[in-house]
Design a protein around this motif. Structure first.
Motif, PDB file in Angstrom:
ATOM      1  N   GLY A 152       0.849  -1.079   0.107  1.00 21.33           N
ATOM      2  CA  GLY A 152       0.179  -0.036  -0.117  1.00 21.33           C
ATOM      3  C   GLY A 152       0.627   1.132   0.028  1.00 21.33           C
ATOM      4  O   GLY A 152       0.615   2.255  -0.904  1.00 21.33           O
ATOM      5  N   SER A 153       1.857   1.329   0.874  1.00 18.21           N
ATOM      6  CA  SER A 153       2.748   2.498   0.752  1.00 18.21           C
ATOM      7  C   SER A 153       3.678   2.742  -0.362  1.00 18.21           C
ATOM      8  O   SER A 153       3.749   3.895  -0.974  1.00 18.21           O
ATOM      9  CB  SER A 153       3.596   2.370   1.954  1.00 18.21           C
ATOM     10  N   GLY A 154       3.790   1.499  -1.032  1.00 18.72           N
ATOM     11  CA  GLY A 154       4.576   1.834  -2.471  1.00 18.72           C
ATOM     12  C   GLY A 154       3.687   2.368  -3.471  1.00 18.72           C
ATOM     13  O   GLY A 154       4.108   3.191  -4.147  1.00 18.72           O
ATOM     14  N   THR A 155       2.211   2.013  -3.530  1.00 20.10           N
ATOM     15  CA  THR A 155       1.515   2.466  -4.322  1.00 20.10           C
ATOM     16  C   THR A 155       1.352   4.047  -3.890  1.00 20.10           C
ATOM     17  O   THR A 155       1.232   4.979  -4.855  1.00 20.10           O
ATOM     18  CB  THR A 155       0.240   1.814  -4.184  1.00 20.10           C
ATOM     19  N   ILE A 156       1.225   4.254  -2.665  1.00 22.23           N
ATOM     20  CA  ILE A 156       0.900   5.776  -2.301  1.00 22.23           C
ATOM     21  C   ILE A 156       2.293   6.477  -2.822  1.00 22.23           C
ATOM     22  O   ILE A 156       2.059   7.710  -3.307  1.00 22.23           O
ATOM     23  CB  ILE A 156       0.732   5.867  -0.862  1.00 22.23           C
ATOM     24  N   ILE A 157       3.462   5.906  -2.387  1.00 23.01           N
ATOM     25  CA  ILE A 157       4.692   6.792  -2.857  1.00 23.01           C
ATOM     26  C   ILE A 157       4.638   6.928  -4.610  1.00 23.01           C
ATOM     27  O   ILE A 157       4.826   8.031  -5.032  1.00 23.01           O
ATOM     28  CB  ILE A 157       6.000   5.967  -2.390  1.00 23.01           C
ATOM     29  N   GLY A 158       4.199   5.906  -5.196  1.00 22.99           N
ATOM     30  CA  GLY A 158       4.132   6.058  -6.623  1.00 22.99           C
ATOM     31  C   GLY A 158       3.110   7.179  -6.815  1.00 22.99           C
ATOM     32  O   GLY A 158       3.440   7.872  -8.029  1.00 22.99           O
ATOM     33  N   LEU A 159       2.008   7.057  -6.385  1.00 20.58           N
ATOM     34  CA  LEU A 159       0.963   8.294  -6.787  1.00 20.58           C
ATOM     35  C   LEU A 159       1.612   9.590  -6.484  1.00 20.58           C
ATOM     36  O   LEU A 159       1.508  10.395  -7.253  1.00 20.58           O
ATOM     37  CB  LEU A 159      -0.310   8.023  -5.882  1.00 20.58           C
ATOM     38  N   VAL A 160       2.313   9.672  -5.372  1.00 19.02           N
ATOM     39  CA  VAL A 160       2.948  10.982  -4.953  1.00 19.02           C
ATOM     40  C   VAL A 160       3.899  11.536  -6.152  1.00 19.02           C
ATOM     41  O   VAL A 160       4.134  12.565  -6.361  1.00 19.02           O
ATOM     42  CB  VAL A 160       3.429  10.975  -3.700  1.00 19.02           C
ATOM     43  N   MET A 161       4.699  10.434  -6.526  1.00 18.91           N
ATOM     44  CA  MET A 161       5.544  10.686  -7.549  1.00 18.91           C
ATOM     45  C   MET A 161       5.048  11.143  -8.852  1.00 18.91           C
ATOM     46  O   MET A 161       5.501  12.138  -9.489  1.00 18.91           O
ATOM     47  CB  MET A 161       6.477   9.597  -7.815  1.00 18.91           C
ATOM     48  N   VAL A 162       4.164  10.444  -9.128  1.00 16.66           N
ATOM     49  CA  VAL A 162       3.035  10.669 -10.514  1.00 16.66           C
ATOM     50  C   VAL A 162       2.777  12.339 -10.455  1.00 16.66           C
ATOM     51  O   VAL A 162       2.773  12.891 -11.422  1.00 16.66           O
ATOM     52  CB  VAL A 162       1.974   9.891 -10.849  1.00 16.66           C
ATOM     53  N   ASN A 163       2.186  12.698  -9.348  1.00 18.60           N
ATOM     54  CA  ASN A 163       1.650  14.066  -9.259  1.00 18.60           C
ATOM     55  C   ASN A 163       2.802  14.970  -8.750  1.00 18.60           C
ATOM     56  O   ASN A 163       2.391  16.287  -8.531  1.00 18.60           O
ATOM     57  CB  ASN A 163       0.476  13.830  -8.023  1.00 18.60           C
ATOM     58  N   SER A 164       3.842  14.726  -8.603  1.00 13.31           N
ATOM     59  CA  SER A 164       5.111  15.535  -8.303  1.00 13.31           C
ATOM     60  C   SER A 164       6.095  15.728  -9.437  1.00 13.31           C
ATOM     61  O   SER A 164       6.996  16.319  -9.415  1.00 13.31           O
ATOM     62  CB  SER A 164       5.810  15.019  -6.924  1.00 13.31           C
ATOM     63  N   GLY A 165       5.538  15.462 -10.659  1.00 16.24           N
ATOM     64  CA  GLY A 165       6.429  15.265 -11.611  1.00 16.24           C
ATOM     65  C   GLY A 165       7.290  14.425 -12.303  1.00 16.24           C
ATOM     66  O   GLY A 165       7.710  14.367 -13.153  1.00 16.24           O
ATOM     67  N   ASN A 166       7.470  13.328 -11.363  1.00 17.91           N
ATOM     68  CA  ASN A 166       8.117  12.266 -11.739  1.00 17.91           C
ATOM     69  C   ASN A 166       7.194  11.051 -12.160  1.00 17.91           C
ATOM     70  O   ASN A 166       7.012   9.948 -11.622  1.00 17.91           O
ATOM     71  CB  ASN A 166       8.931  11.684 -10.516  1.00 17.91           C
ATOM     72  N   VAL A 167       6.773  11.344 -13.332  1.00 13.13           N
ATOM     73  CA  VAL A 167       5.496  10.552 -13.839  1.00 13.13           C
ATOM     74  C   VAL A 167       6.137   9.142 -14.331  1.00 13.13           C
ATOM     75  O   VAL A 167       5.402   8.335 -13.775  1.00 13.13           O
ATOM     76  CB  VAL A 167       4.838  11.196 -14.991  1.00 13.13           C
ATOM     77  N   ASP A 168       7.095   8.889 -14.979  1.00  9.95           N
ATOM     78  CA  ASP A 168       7.304   7.702 -15.486  1.00  9.95           C
ATOM     79  C   ASP A 168       7.670   6.778 -14.155  1.00  9.95           C
ATOM     80  O   ASP A 168       7.233   5.490 -14.352  1.00  9.95           O
ATOM     81  CB  ASP A 168       8.421   7.705 -16.418  1.00  9.95           C
ATOM     82  N   ALA A 169       8.400   7.055 -13.302  1.00  2.79           N
ATOM     83  CA  ALA A 169       8.907   6.441 -12.390  1.00  2.79           C
ATOM     84  C   ALA A 169       7.645   5.871 -11.356  1.00  2.79           C
ATOM     85  O   ALA A 169       7.720   4.766 -10.825  1.00  2.79           O
ATOM     86  CB  ALA A 169      10.094   7.101 -11.570  1.00  2.79           C
ATOM     87  N   GLY A 170       6.996   7.051 -11.261  1.00  6.29           N
ATOM     88  CA  GLY A 170       5.868   6.872 -10.323  1.00  6.29           C
ATOM     89  C   GLY A 170       4.890   5.874 -10.992  1.00  6.29           C
ATOM     90  O   GLY A 170       4.395   5.036 -10.139  1.00  6.29           O
ATOM     91  N   ARG A 171       4.578   6.009 -12.100  1.00  6.37           N
ATOM     92  CA  ARG A 171       3.490   4.958 -12.878  1.00  6.37           C
ATOM     93  C   ARG A 171       4.296   3.732 -12.871  1.00  6.37           C
ATOM     94  O   ARG A 171       3.378   2.683 -12.661  1.00  6.37           O
ATOM     95  CB  ARG A 171       3.406   5.537 -14.247  1.00  6.37           C
ATOM     96  N   ALA A 172       5.472   3.601 -12.952  1.00  4.09           N
ATOM     97  CA  ALA A 172       6.062   2.165 -12.921  1.00  4.09           C
ATOM     98  C   ALA A 172       5.975   1.564 -11.576  1.00  4.09           C
ATOM     99  O   ALA A 172       5.704   0.504 -11.538  1.00  4.09           O
ATOM    100  CB  ALA A 172       7.474   2.156 -13.160  1.00  4.09           C
TER     101      ALA A 172
END
Length: 134
Positions: free
Chosen positions: A62-82
């Motif tokens: 769950g926290s990995g998904t949350i971190i990924g969503l934060v990354m997506v919405n903070s400009g690090n879209v590719d890494a966050g989406r992955a």
């Protein structure tokens, strides 16, 4: 990442964080171990270590998904989406395994864990499908 996909990923993450609390901290409660996980009270002591550890697996997913969503919405879209797609894939496949193991369960009524399997697999699977299709 599509907003709808992010919502489903967020729901999947929330489910896993809630299950972490149930398994790691509230498992001794009959409402949790018997009502949610179909574990008889006399079987709680032998499975406490398992429940506690599996709870933390759920927290990490769950926290990995949350971190990924934060990354997506903070400009690090590719890494966050992955990261979101990986953790959602993990959750969806674990839900499938839960459904299969429920069908093979010995000493339990078949179908007693099917709701958990559907709850675990559906939101992350929808997040993946929507992301791939958009």
């Amino acid at each position: 990442m599509n907003v709808i996909a992010q919502i489903f990923a967020g729901i999947a993450a929330l489910i896993h964080v809630v299950v972490w609390v149930w398994e790691s901290f509230l498992f001794r409660s009959p409402r949790i171990h018997n009502g949610i996980f179909s574990v008889a009270t006399e079987h709680v002591p032998p499975v406490m270590l398992w429940a506690f550890n599996v709870g933390f697996y759920n927290l990490f997913l769950g926290s990995g998904t949350i971190i990924g969503l934060v990354m997506v919405n903070s400009g690090n879209v590719d890494a966050g989406r992955a990261l979101v797609l990986y953790t959602c894939g993990f959750m969806a496949l674990a839900g499938v395994v839960l459904g299969i193991s429920d069908r093979l369960a010995l000493g339990r009524p078949k179908g007693s864990g099917l709701g958990g399997a559907v709850s675990q697999a559906t939101p992350p699977l929808l997040a993946i499908v929507i992301t791939v299709l958009t």
